[in-house]
Design a protein around this motif. Structure first.
Motif, PDB file in Angstrom:
ATOM      1  N   LEU A 102       0.823  -1.204   0.000  1.00  0.00           N
ATOM      2  CA  LEU A 102       0.000   0.000   0.000  1.00  0.00           C
ATOM      3  C   LEU A 102       0.857   1.254   0.000  1.00  0.00           C
ATOM      4  O   LEU A 102       0.553   2.239  -0.683  1.00  0.00           O
ATOM      5  N   SER A 103       1.946   1.228   0.745  1.00  0.00           N
ATOM      6  CA  SER A 103       2.849   2.375   0.774  1.00  0.00           C
ATOM      7  C   SER A 103       3.484   2.597  -0.597  1.00  0.00           C
ATOM      8  O   SER A 103       3.588   3.727  -1.085  1.00  0.00           O
ATOM      9  N   ALA A 104       3.907   1.506  -1.241  1.00  0.00           N
ATOM     10  CA  ALA A 104       4.511   1.608  -2.571  1.00  0.00           C
ATOM     11  C   ALA A 104       3.517   2.129  -3.602  1.00  0.00           C
ATOM     12  O   ALA A 104       3.911   2.723  -4.610  1.00  0.00           O
ATOM     13  N   ALA A 105       2.213   1.931  -3.345  1.00  0.00           N
ATOM     14  CA  ALA A 105       1.172   2.410  -4.254  1.00  0.00           C
ATOM     15  C   ALA A 105       0.812   3.862  -3.988  1.00  0.00           C
ATOM     16  O   ALA A 105      -0.105   4.398  -4.629  1.00  0.00           O
ATOM     17  N   GLY A 106       1.498   4.490  -3.041  1.00  0.00           N
ATOM     18  CA  GLY A 106       1.269   5.893  -2.769  1.00  0.00           C
ATOM     19  C   GLY A 106       0.285   6.188  -1.659  1.00  0.00           C
ATOM     20  O   GLY A 106      -0.049   7.357  -1.427  1.00  0.00           O
ATOM     21  N   ARG A 107      -0.166   5.167  -0.955  1.00  0.00           N
ATOM     22  CA  ARG A 107      -1.081   5.390   0.162  1.00  0.00           C
ATOM     23  C   ARG A 107      -0.296   5.811   1.400  1.00  0.00           C
ATOM     24  O   ARG A 107       0.842   5.364   1.614  1.00  0.00           O
ATOM     25  N   GLY A 108      -0.934   6.629   2.229  1.00  0.00           N
ATOM     26  CA  GLY A 108      -0.390   6.881   3.550  1.00  0.00           C
ATOM     27  C   GLY A 108      -0.743   5.696   4.429  1.00  0.00           C
ATOM     28  O   GLY A 108      -1.923   5.350   4.576  1.00  0.00           O
ATOM     29  N   VAL A 109       0.244   5.033   5.006  1.00  0.00           N
ATOM     30  CA  VAL A 109       0.012   3.781   5.732  1.00  0.00           C
ATOM     31  C   VAL A 109       0.531   3.883   7.158  1.00  0.00           C
ATOM     32  O   VAL A 109       1.661   4.333   7.395  1.00  0.00           O
ATOM     33  N   SER A 110      -0.301   3.461   8.095  1.00  0.00           N
ATOM     34  CA  SER A 110       0.112   3.292   9.484  1.00  0.00           C
ATOM     35  C   SER A 110      -0.019   1.819   9.829  1.00  0.00           C
ATOM     36  O   SER A 110      -0.967   1.160   9.393  1.00  0.00           O
ATOM     37  N   LEU A 111       0.912   1.312  10.617  1.00  0.00           N
ATOM     38  CA  LEU A 111       0.910  -0.103  10.997  1.00  0.00           C
ATOM     39  C   LEU A 111       0.918  -0.221  12.506  1.00  0.00           C
ATOM     40  O   LEU A 111       1.848   0.246  13.174  1.00  0.00           O
ATOM     41  N   ALA A 112      -0.159  -0.796  13.065  1.00  0.00           N
ATOM     42  CA  ALA A 112      -0.214  -1.078  14.497  1.00  0.00           C
ATOM     43  C   ALA A 112       0.583  -2.344  14.752  1.00  0.00           C
ATOM     44  O   ALA A 112       0.228  -3.419  14.273  1.00  0.00           O
ATOM     45  N   CYS A 113       1.655  -2.210  15.506  1.00  0.00           N
ATOM     46  CA  CYS A 113       2.635  -3.288  15.642  1.00  0.00           C
ATOM     47  C   CYS A 113       2.442  -4.086  16.929  1.00  0.00           C
ATOM     48  O   CYS A 113       2.048  -3.552  17.959  1.00  0.00           O
ATOM     49  N   GLY A 114       2.752  -5.352  16.845  1.00  0.00           N
ATOM     50  CA  GLY A 114       2.745  -6.227  18.005  1.00  0.00           C
ATOM     51  C   GLY A 114       4.061  -6.970  18.086  1.00  0.00           C
ATOM     52  O   GLY A 114       5.032  -6.626  17.406  1.00  0.00           O
ATOM     53  N   ARG A 115       4.080  -7.992  18.883  1.00  0.00           N
ATOM     54  CA  ARG A 115       5.300  -8.775  19.076  1.00  0.00           C
ATOM     55  C   ARG A 115       5.386  -9.845  17.993  1.00  0.00           C
ATOM     56  O   ARG A 115       4.677 -10.848  18.049  1.00  0.00           O
ATOM     57  N   ALA A 116       6.236  -9.613  17.031  1.00  0.00           N
ATOM     58  CA  ALA A 116       6.407 -10.540  15.912  1.00  0.00           C
ATOM     59  C   ALA A 116       7.892 -10.753  15.658  1.00  0.00           C
ATOM     60  O   ALA A 116       8.677  -9.807  15.746  1.00  0.00           O
ATOM     61  N   PRO A 117       8.303 -11.979  15.344  1.00  0.00           N
ATOM     62  CA  PRO A 117       9.708 -12.242  15.026  1.00  0.00           C
ATOM     63  C   PRO A 117      10.042 -11.761  13.619  1.00  0.00           C
ATOM     64  O   PRO A 117       9.151 -11.518  12.800  1.00  0.00           O
ATOM     65  N   TRP A 118      11.310 -11.614  13.320  1.00  0.00           N
ATOM     66  CA  TRP A 118      11.746 -11.303  11.965  1.00  0.00           C
ATOM     67  C   TRP A 118      13.060 -12.032  11.708  1.00  0.00           C
ATOM     68  O   TRP A 118      13.790 -12.364  12.644  1.00  0.00           O
ATOM     69  N   ILE A 119      13.322 -12.303  10.458  1.00  0.00           N
ATOM     70  CA  ILE A 119      14.617 -12.843  10.049  1.00  0.00           C
ATOM     71  C   ILE A 119      14.993 -12.192   8.728  1.00  0.00           C
ATOM     72  O   ILE A 119      14.114 -11.781   7.965  1.00  0.00           O
ATOM     73  N   PRO A 120      16.285 -12.069   8.447  1.00  0.00           N
ATOM     74  CA  PRO A 120      16.683 -11.540   7.134  1.00  0.00           C
ATOM     75  C   PRO A 120      16.308 -12.542   6.052  1.00  0.00           C
ATOM     76  O   PRO A 120      16.245 -13.744   6.297  1.00  0.00           O
ATOM     77  N   ARG A 121      16.063 -12.022   4.847  1.00  0.00           N
ATOM     78  CA  ARG A 121      15.731 -12.918   3.750  1.00  0.00           C
ATOM     79  C   ARG A 121      16.883 -13.861   3.442  1.00  0.00           C
ATOM     80  O   ARG A 121      16.684 -15.056   3.187  1.00  0.00           O
ATOM     81  N   ARG A 122      18.085 -13.313   3.481  1.00  0.00           N
ATOM     82  CA  ARG A 122      19.264 -14.119   3.171  1.00  0.00           C
ATOM     83  C   ARG A 122      20.386 -13.813   4.146  1.00  0.00           C
ATOM     84  O   ARG A 122      20.497 -12.698   4.665  1.00  0.00           O
ATOM     85  N   ILE A 123      21.215 -14.800   4.392  1.00  0.00           N
ATOM     86  CA  ILE A 123      22.427 -14.652   5.193  1.00  0.00           C
ATOM     87  C   ILE A 123      23.594 -15.107   4.330  1.00  0.00           C
ATOM     88  O   ILE A 123      23.620 -16.255   3.867  1.00  0.00           O
ATOM     89  N   GLU A 124      24.493 -14.199   4.061  1.00  0.00           N
ATOM     90  CA  GLU A 124      25.640 -14.465   3.169  1.00  0.00           C
ATOM     91  C   GLU A 124      25.187 -15.049   1.834  1.00  0.00           C
ATOM     92  O   GLU A 124      25.761 -16.014   1.323  1.00  0.00           O
ATOM     93  N   GLY A 125      24.107 -14.481   1.280  1.00  0.00           N
ATOM     94  CA  GLY A 125      23.642 -14.877  -0.041  1.00  0.00           C
ATOM     95  C   GLY A 125      22.793 -16.129  -0.092  1.00  0.00           C
ATOM     96  O   GLY A 125      22.288 -16.496  -1.158  1.00  0.00           O
ATOM     97  N   ARG A 126      22.602 -16.789   1.033  1.00  0.00           N
ATOM     98  CA  ARG A 126      21.802 -18.011   1.083  1.00  0.00           C
ATOM     99  C   ARG A 126      20.525 -17.743   1.861  1.00  0.00           C
ATOM    100  O   ARG A 126      20.545 -17.090   2.903  1.00  0.00           O
ATOM    101  N   ASP A 127      19.401 -18.268   1.359  1.00  0.00           N
ATOM    102  CA  ASP A 127      18.134 -17.995   2.024  1.00  0.00           C
ATOM    103  C   ASP A 127      18.170 -18.484   3.469  1.00  0.00           C
ATOM    104  O   ASP A 127      18.638 -19.592   3.761  1.00  0.00           O
ATOM    105  N   THR A 128      17.656 -17.658   4.366  1.00  0.00           N
ATOM    106  CA  THR A 128      17.687 -18.002   5.790  1.00  0.00           C
ATOM    107  C   THR A 128      16.881 -19.257   6.087  1.00  0.00           C
ATOM    108  O   THR A 128      17.198 -19.998   7.026  1.00  0.00           O
ATOM    109  N   ILE A 129      15.835 -19.531   5.282  1.00  0.00           N
ATOM    110  CA  ILE A 129      15.064 -20.761   5.486  1.00  0.00           C
ATOM    111  C   ILE A 129      15.949 -21.984   5.266  1.00  0.00           C
ATOM    112  O   ILE A 129      15.822 -23.003   5.966  1.00  0.00           O
ATOM    113  N   ALA A 130      16.872 -21.912   4.309  1.00  0.00           N
ATOM    114  CA  ALA A 130      17.799 -23.027   4.084  1.00  0.00           C
ATOM    115  C   ALA A 130      18.710 -23.209   5.291  1.00  0.00           C
ATOM    116  O   ALA A 130      19.006 -24.346   5.696  1.00  0.00           O
TER     117      ALA A 130
END
Length: 404
Positions: free
Chosen positions: A183-211
């Motif tokens: 929505l933000s990329a489409a030009g909308r003003g966006v607010s996000l109500a945040c909670g406790r959620a984990p995150w991981i990088p997409r890749r670590i040293e070029g390899r997908d973190t899921i791998a």
């Protein structure tokens, strides 16, 4: 006349089809009932939806991903095509357009399924209706006025389908972050109500973190390994498979211009109110990233290989308002997760715990003989509700059904 079938599977997604494949291989009579079309849940996702875990994780029994982009992320139409081709490959006995409206006790420990096509009697019933059954909204949502358009994530299609104006997204798991980014990329003003959620990088040293995670015990964690059963409701790690896969978390969204808020706590006097806990939510996600880094380091040490570089996250400035004028918001999208909805049509209250989850072991009810489940969150392991875990769970459950 009532039809009688040995085993009925309700749901033709990856879980139900995986079990059907294994039952076909074992020569077990069964039928798969689907209220819509094969892969119906996937068909209903928003237009730009794609897998968040790589294509190589699609490891259905006899139906592994076989394309030329194993490290890519299939869009929803390709996911559906894969499931349809999979069902056709072994002639899965799927009946599309059949809605099950009730499951009741029959005679002599059998079941009666009431469907849009008539009654069916069965010795075994497998509920493979997935982990995304009923959208969840926090209780505070009831305080919002009708002046704002309120929708759940499952009703979102694309930015142009929403009324003009700013958007508030409530819920910050994978879905909430992806919709906020789009929505933000489409030009909308966006607010996000945040909670406790984990995150991981997409890749670590070029390899997908899921791998990397697949080489640790992370996907093998069971419900008993969690601090409490409620912990299974924790959001999946924030990241994205869009545009080839990229990082997506509170920091990337803040950089993009999304206004981050604390937890949504209610509405009054024409304003939506939020907790002052944004910094704590970010710290929670950072702590989960640190846990993942430690898992990867330990797994590398076990294999006597060097661990990758996993830098700590950069500082975060939590500068968020405690309220937002509802007159400045045209749409509120709730992406607060889902809850089980078995109780609305399954007449076996003893089969579910206080949270509505099945009381089961390895997919089989421990309170109702002949009742089984597939695709449940933490059915056997963390990976149970994913393409990565369906084959293993289907093999175990098919063996149980063959022994009955």
């Amino acid at each position: 006349m009532k039809e009688s079938i040995d085993t009925v599977i309700v749901g033709a997604g990856q879980a139900g089809l995986s079990l059907s494949h294994e039952l076909m291989a074992a020569g077990r009579e069964h039928v798969v009932l689907e209220r819509g079309l094969i892969g119906e849940t996937w068909r209903g996702r928003w237009d730009s939806f794609c897998l968040v875990i790589p294509n190589w994780t699609v490891q259905l029994p006899g139906g592994r991903y076989g394309g030329d982009d194993p490290d890519g992320f299939m869009p929803k139409n390709d996911i559906v095509r894969h499931l349809v081709a999979y069902a056709e490959s072994f002639r899965a006995p799927v009946r599309e357009g059949v809605t099950v409206t009730g499951l009741e006790p029959g005679d002599n420990q059998t079941f009666i399924l009431r469907t849009s096509s008539g009654e069916i009697g069965a010795k075994n019933v497998v509920l493979a209706s997935g982990g995304y059954q009923k959208p969840y909204r926090p209780a505070a949502a009831a305080q919002l006025s009708a002046s704002v358009d309120l929708i759940d994530a499952e009703d979102y299609a694309n930015p142009s389908a929403l009324p003009p104006g700013n958007v508030l997204v409530v819920g910050s798991g994978q879905t909430g972050c992806q919709l906020a980014e789009e929505l933000s990329a489409a030009g909308r003003g966006v607010s996000l109500a945040c909670g406790r959620a984990p995150w991981i990088p997409r890749r670590i040293e070029g390899r997908d973190t899921i791998a990397w995670l697949n080489e640790t015990p992370w996907f093998e964690i069971t419900l008993s390994d969690l601090p409490s059963p409620a912990a299974r409701l924790l959001a999946n790690p924030q990241m994205s498979g869009r545009h080839g896969g990229h990082d997506l978390n509170y920091r990337t969204l803040q950089t993009q211009g999304v206004r981050l808020l604390g937890r949504f706590i209610g509405a009054a006097d024409g304003r939506a109110h939020f907790g002052g806990d944004l910094a704590q939510s970010v710290a929670f996600g950072d702590a989960r990233y640190a846990d993942v880094c430690e898992l990867i380091r330990k797994a590398c040490a076990t294999r006597s290989v060097g661990a990758p570089e996993m830098p700590p996250p950069p500082p975060f400035v939590a500068d968020s308002p405690e309220s937002v004028a509802l007159s400045d918001v045209s749409t509120i999208i709730f992406t607060s997760g889902f809850r089980p909805d078995y109780a609305s049509w399954v007449r076996f209250p003893q089969a579910f715990d206080e949270g509505g989850f099945p009381v089961q072991r390895d997919g089989s009810s421990t309170t109702v003989p002949g009742l089984h489940f597939m695709g449940v969150h933490f059915q056997r392991k963390r990976k149970s509700a994913t393409f990565l875990g369906a084959a293993e769970d289907a093999t175990v459950l098919a063996e149980t059904l063959s022994a009955r």
